[in-house]
Design an enzyme around this catalytic site. Sequence first.
Site, PDB file in Angstrom:
ATOM      1  N   TRP A 101       0.730  -1.146   0.023  1.00 55.16           N
ATOM      2  CA  TRP A 101       0.235   0.091   0.124  1.00 55.16           C
ATOM      3  C   TRP A 101       0.768   1.110   0.214  1.00 55.16           C
ATOM      4  O   TRP A 101       0.703   2.104  -0.483  1.00 55.16           O
ATOM      5  CB  TRP A 101      -0.968  -0.148   1.301  1.00 55.16           C
ATOM      6  CG  TRP A 101      -2.066   1.115   1.092  1.00 55.16           C
ATOM      7  CD1 TRP A 101      -2.259   1.912   2.332  1.00 55.16           C
ATOM      8  CD2 TRP A 101      -2.761   1.731   0.157  1.00 55.16           C
ATOM      9  NE1 TRP A 101      -3.374   2.526   2.091  1.00 55.16           N
ATOM     10  CE2 TRP A 101      -3.515   2.541   0.499  1.00 55.16           C
ATOM     11  CE3 TRP A 101      -2.938   1.440  -1.123  1.00 55.16           C
ATOM     12  CZ2 TRP A 101      -4.411   3.630  -0.059  1.00 55.16           C
ATOM     13  CZ3 TRP A 101      -3.666   2.118  -1.957  1.00 55.16           C
ATOM     14  CH2 TRP A 101      -4.544   3.071  -1.374  1.00 55.16           C
ATOM     15  N   LYS A 161      -4.640   0.300   8.648  1.00 50.15           N
ATOM     16  CA  LYS A 161      -5.876   0.312   9.151  1.00 50.15           C
ATOM     17  C   LYS A 161      -5.804  -0.826  10.066  1.00 50.15           C
ATOM     18  O   LYS A 161      -5.651  -2.017   9.933  1.00 50.15           O
ATOM     19  CB  LYS A 161      -6.650  -0.320   8.092  1.00 50.15           C
ATOM     20  CG  LYS A 161      -7.013   0.738   6.995  1.00 50.15           C
ATOM     21  CD  LYS A 161      -7.657   0.210   5.699  1.00 50.15           C
ATOM     22  CE  LYS A 161      -7.859   1.296   4.594  1.00 50.15           C
ATOM     23  NZ  LYS A 161      -8.633   0.641   3.245  1.00 50.15           N
ATOM     24  N   SER A 181      -9.787   0.310  -1.540  1.00 46.37           N
ATOM     25  CA  SER A 181      -8.318   0.431  -2.388  1.00 46.37           C
ATOM     26  C   SER A 181      -7.567  -0.711  -2.176  1.00 46.37           C
ATOM     27  O   SER A 181      -6.816  -0.541  -1.191  1.00 46.37           O
ATOM     28  CB  SER A 181      -7.686   1.849  -1.874  1.00 46.37           C
ATOM     29  OG  SER A 181      -7.570   1.846  -0.543  1.00 46.37           O
ATOM     30  N   ALA A 227      -4.016  -2.115  -3.334  1.00 45.95           N
ATOM     31  CA  ALA A 227      -2.757  -1.489  -3.752  1.00 45.95           C
ATOM     32  C   ALA A 227      -2.593  -2.074  -5.039  1.00 45.95           C
ATOM     33  O   ALA A 227      -1.940  -1.466  -6.041  1.00 45.95           O
ATOM     34  CB  ALA A 227      -1.600  -2.025  -2.829  1.00 45.95           C
ATOM     35  N   LYS A 283     -13.661  -3.016   9.031  1.00 46.03           N
ATOM     36  CA  LYS A 283     -13.992  -3.909   8.140  1.00 46.03           C
ATOM     37  C   LYS A 283     -13.311  -5.160   7.925  1.00 46.03           C
ATOM     38  O   LYS A 283     -13.784  -6.363   7.219  1.00 46.03           O
ATOM     39  CB  LYS A 283     -14.326  -3.034   6.863  1.00 46.03           C
ATOM     40  CG  LYS A 283     -12.947  -2.428   6.691  1.00 46.03           C
ATOM     41  CD  LYS A 283     -11.981  -3.414   5.562  1.00 46.03           C
ATOM     42  CE  LYS A 283     -10.681  -2.545   5.387  1.00 46.03           C
ATOM     43  NZ  LYS A 283      -9.500  -3.424   4.517  1.00 46.03           N
ATOM     44  N   ASP A 299     -15.383   0.283   1.873  1.00 38.84           N
ATOM     45  CA  ASP A 299     -14.052  -0.718   1.960  1.00 38.84           C
ATOM     46  C   ASP A 299     -14.622  -2.208   2.387  1.00 38.84           C
ATOM     47  O   ASP A 299     -13.829  -3.117   2.057  1.00 38.84           O
ATOM     48  CB  ASP A 299     -13.319  -0.102   3.144  1.00 38.84           C
ATOM     49  CG  ASP A 299     -11.919  -0.344   3.013  1.00 38.84           C
ATOM     50  OD1 ASP A 299     -11.473  -1.233   2.144  1.00 38.84           O
ATOM     51  OD2 ASP A 299     -10.961   0.196   3.840  1.00 38.84           O
ATOM     52  N   THR A 338     -13.363  -5.368   0.207  1.00 41.76           N
ATOM     53  CA  THR A 338     -12.457  -6.493   0.999  1.00 41.76           C
ATOM     54  C   THR A 338     -13.032  -7.607   1.083  1.00 41.76           C
ATOM     55  O   THR A 338     -12.427  -8.832   1.096  1.00 41.76           O
ATOM     56  CB  THR A 338     -11.903  -5.972   2.451  1.00 41.76           C
ATOM     57  OG1 THR A 338     -11.621  -4.441   2.238  1.00 41.76           O
ATOM     58  CG2 THR A 338     -10.758  -6.557   2.889  1.00 41.76           C
ATOM     59  N   SER A 348      -7.710  -9.270  -1.747  1.00 35.58           N
ATOM     60  CA  SER A 348      -7.759  -8.860  -0.109  1.00 35.58           C
ATOM     61  C   SER A 348      -7.070 -10.246   0.540  1.00 35.58           C
ATOM     62  O   SER A 348      -7.496 -11.404   0.562  1.00 35.58           O
ATOM     63  CB  SER A 348      -9.118  -9.255   0.525  1.00 35.58           C
ATOM     64  OG  SER A 348      -9.247  -8.927   1.747  1.00 35.58           O
ATOM     65  N   VAL A 352       1.234  -9.234   6.388  1.00 35.88           N
ATOM     66  CA  VAL A 352       0.779  -9.098   7.888  1.00 35.88           C
ATOM     67  C   VAL A 352      -0.883  -9.221   7.494  1.00 35.88           C
ATOM     68  O   VAL A 352      -1.434  -8.569   6.576  1.00 35.88           O
ATOM     69  CB  VAL A 352       1.019  -7.718   8.304  1.00 35.88           C
ATOM     70  CG1 VAL A 352      -0.057  -7.295   9.483  1.00 35.88           C
ATOM     71  CG2 VAL A 352       2.397  -7.621   8.862  1.00 35.88           C
TER      72      VAL A 352
END
Length: 327
Positions: free
Chosen positions: A12, A104, A134, A136, A187, A240, A244, A250, A275
């Site tokens: 990101w 986030k 969004s 990446a 989310k 979002d 996702t 995702s 992560v």
Amino acid sequence: MRNIAIIGSGSWGVALGIHLAKMGNNIKIWSFMEEEKNLINNERICKFLPNVELPENIICSTDFEEVLQDVDFILHVTPSKFTRNIFSQYKKYIDNKPVIICSKGFEKESLKTLDEVIKEELPDVKIGVLSGPSHAEEVSIGIPTVLVIASEHNEILELIQETLMNDNMRVYTSRDVKGVELGGALKNIIAFCAGVAAGIGLGDNTFAALITRGLGELSRLGVELGGEKDTFYGLSGLGDLVVTCLSEHSRNRKAGILIGQGKSLEETKTEVGMVIESIDNIEVAYELCKLHKIDMPIVETVYKVIYEKLNPQEAVQNLMTRAKKSE
């Protein structure tokens, strides 16, 4: 043209760097790994976005002072669990520059949001939060994307909106820092649940119900924690959540799929390779809903799947056979 620092060399952070560099800005990215620094500077690639060539006006360094010298603002894009440690290392170089939180999640140990963590470390810092649907992978190749920037400071709203907006990116403004941040963090939990549902072979009816009822849960907790209800039905909440829950990009959804297929938590983390914010976020949300006495059956059930080894099929049955209620 502006000089912009990005703290974090993950997908990101680099995607935002690519977008801003293509608009003519000078981008300095901080990485904690020499390997990633060398890939960016010498081979012009990011290992998380291997098919995208990085513009020449992106450079990478492992030196905070070098990255933060003479920049107009800072994008903080590290995993949530490392936010306090990393911010504490570079806060002495900030010198009144705005810090825009693009991560986030929460700090698991304290149950604090990331703006609270940063303000604890540096009370006078000016903060913004950038969020919205969004991936990446799509931002890095210029697919149209819409985000929201939240801040208490009008100059930050104007600066980020003006700097990021072009034909491929539209940016809205909000004063609801807490709501925008919580929408982006919470989310991930529902996205993980959507992955579990996919992993055990459930269908579109289930996904629609999960998104709808999940949004209700995260908005209840978000309002209790200081966000505005309408924010959770905007870009950082519903927007979002949809992207996702349903996208192949995702990592939170992918992690849920693997758990649904019977993989262990450790096997899942290894296979995803990046992560997984939802894992820690589920634990935090579970503690917060208990602390504030908020009814969050989806969160409570997925917590049991991860940490109490509840079978995912049984988890679905438990949710479907709860006591009758009005919507």
